[in-house]
Enzyme design. Structure first.
Site, PDB file in Angstrom:
ATOM      1  N   ASP A   2       0.888  -1.227   0.061  1.00  0.00           N
ATOM      2  CA  ASP A   2      -0.080  -0.097  -0.035  1.00  0.00           C
ATOM      3  C   ASP A   2       0.845   1.186   0.001  1.00  0.00           C
ATOM      4  O   ASP A   2       1.991   1.206   0.480  1.00  0.00           O
ATOM      5  CB  ASP A   2      -0.981   0.168   1.201  1.00  0.00           C
ATOM      6  CG  ASP A   2      -1.876  -1.221   1.242  1.00  0.00           C
ATOM      7  OD1 ASP A   2      -2.222  -1.644   0.305  1.00  0.00           O
ATOM      8  OD2 ASP A   2      -2.602  -1.326   2.255  1.00  0.00           O
ATOM      9  N   ARG A   3       0.381   2.306  -0.428  1.00  0.00           N
ATOM     10  CA  ARG A   3       1.213   3.527  -0.537  1.00  0.00           C
ATOM     11  C   ARG A   3       1.754   4.048   0.825  1.00  0.00           C
ATOM     12  O   ARG A   3       2.697   4.558   0.838  1.00  0.00           O
ATOM     13  CB  ARG A   3       0.165   4.739  -1.198  1.00  0.00           C
ATOM     14  CG  ARG A   3       0.907   6.124  -1.392  1.00  0.00           C
ATOM     15  CD  ARG A   3      -0.043   7.033  -1.964  1.00  0.00           C
ATOM     16  NE  ARG A   3       0.493   8.261  -2.205  1.00  0.00           N
ATOM     17  CZ  ARG A   3       0.073   9.042  -3.041  1.00  0.00           C
ATOM     18  NH1 ARG A   3      -0.954   8.837  -3.797  1.00  0.00           N
ATOM     19  NH2 ARG A   3       0.856  10.232  -3.525  1.00  0.00           N
TER      20      ARG A   3
END
Length: 285
Positions: free
Chosen positions: A102-103
């Site tokens: 995930d970012r």
């Protein structure tokens, strides 16, 4: 560390800039201004932890997108990798991201450098040959030093209305999911939202979307900074609307989920990636 393999690759893109908070840049088709992105959050700077002719393991910082999602988005990890491996690509190489984070999650990303390596590594992942572990800072003190959450997961929107499309939930009709947790440290810290915290080592046996975050929250110990599975998922909606604010900081304590992909193993070898500065600072180290 080989400084030649520390990549910093700033560039410009079309953004609508919000100077009120200095940390939000939104894409808009109407804006054609050539303004610099916020390099504190978006520069694709990463460290190569290990490299062979076939693959590399890199340490991705938080807030860095792994790959492009929309046209004109800020530089991504893939952009930086392509700049770093320009020689290999010019000689027939092909980069493939085998695992994706995930970012806001930091840590180890596995990257294949050839088509043949990508095929071998993808098959190894499907067969669950990789040994992956994460570190997470969570609210509260778990009762047990070791515990397992084995609960199926599915997207919430498949069951009921959800304003957050990506949000996952524990549901009996979801996909089988299992995560083991070990408490490495319990500590106290005076904050605007809680005084007791723990550092967990997390071992996901399956690879569902947001699995560790969902299982940690299900156990009663949400990950610090998690805008979706933390104190209130309204934090995520507020962040989308306003960017990072002092109000969100009081609730979440960190500007991203305190989750770090710290361990990776395959074929008798194991690699470790040290905690990033924001998590170390929260620990008081």
């Amino acid at each position: 560390m080989d400084e030649s393999r520390l990549c910093t690759y700033p560039r410009f893109c079309d953004l609508k800039w919000h100077p009120d908070n200095g940390k939000t840049a939104r894409l808009t088709s109407r804006s054609r201004l050539r303004l610099p992105i916020d390099l504190r959050l978006h520069t694709p700077q990463f460290t190569v932890l290990h490299e062979t002719d076939d693959f590399m393991l890199v340490d991705k910082p938080a807030h860095l997108l792994v790959h492009p999602s929309v046209p004109g988005n800020p530089p991504t990890l893939l952009d930086g990798l392509e700049a770093l491996c320009i020689y290999e690509l010019a000689n027939g190489g092909k980069l493939s991201l085998i695992n994706r984070l995930d970012r806001e999650t930091s840590g180890i990303v596995l990257v294949a450098k050839t088509k043949e390596a990508a095929r071998e590594l993808s098959i190894a992942m499907e067969k669950r040959e990789f040994r992956k572990s994460y570190h997470a800072l969570v609210w509260g003190w778990p009762k047990e030093d070791q515990f397992t959450v084995e609960e199926p997961i599915r997207r919430k929107g498949e069951v009921e209305d959800s304003p957050i499309w990506v949000k996952q939930i524990v549901d009996p009709d979801g996909k089988p999911s299992l995560t083991r947790f070990e408490v490495e440290r319990r500590f106290e810290k005076r904050t605007s939202n809680g005084n007791r915290f723990a550092m967990l080592r997390c071992y996901p046996a399956t690879g569902r979307m947001h699995q560790i975050r969902v299982h940690a929250a299900h156990s009663g110990h949400s990950i610090v900074g998690d805008k979706i599975y933390g104190p209130d998922d309204a934090c995520y909606l507020q962040f989308i609307e306003t960017g990072w604010t002092s109000s969100l900081e009081r609730q979440l304590l960190m500007n991203r989920q305190a989750l770090h992909a710290s361990g990776f193993g395959w074929k008798g070898e194991d690699w470790e990636c040290s905690l990033p500065l924001d998590m170390s600072n929260f620990l008081g180290e």
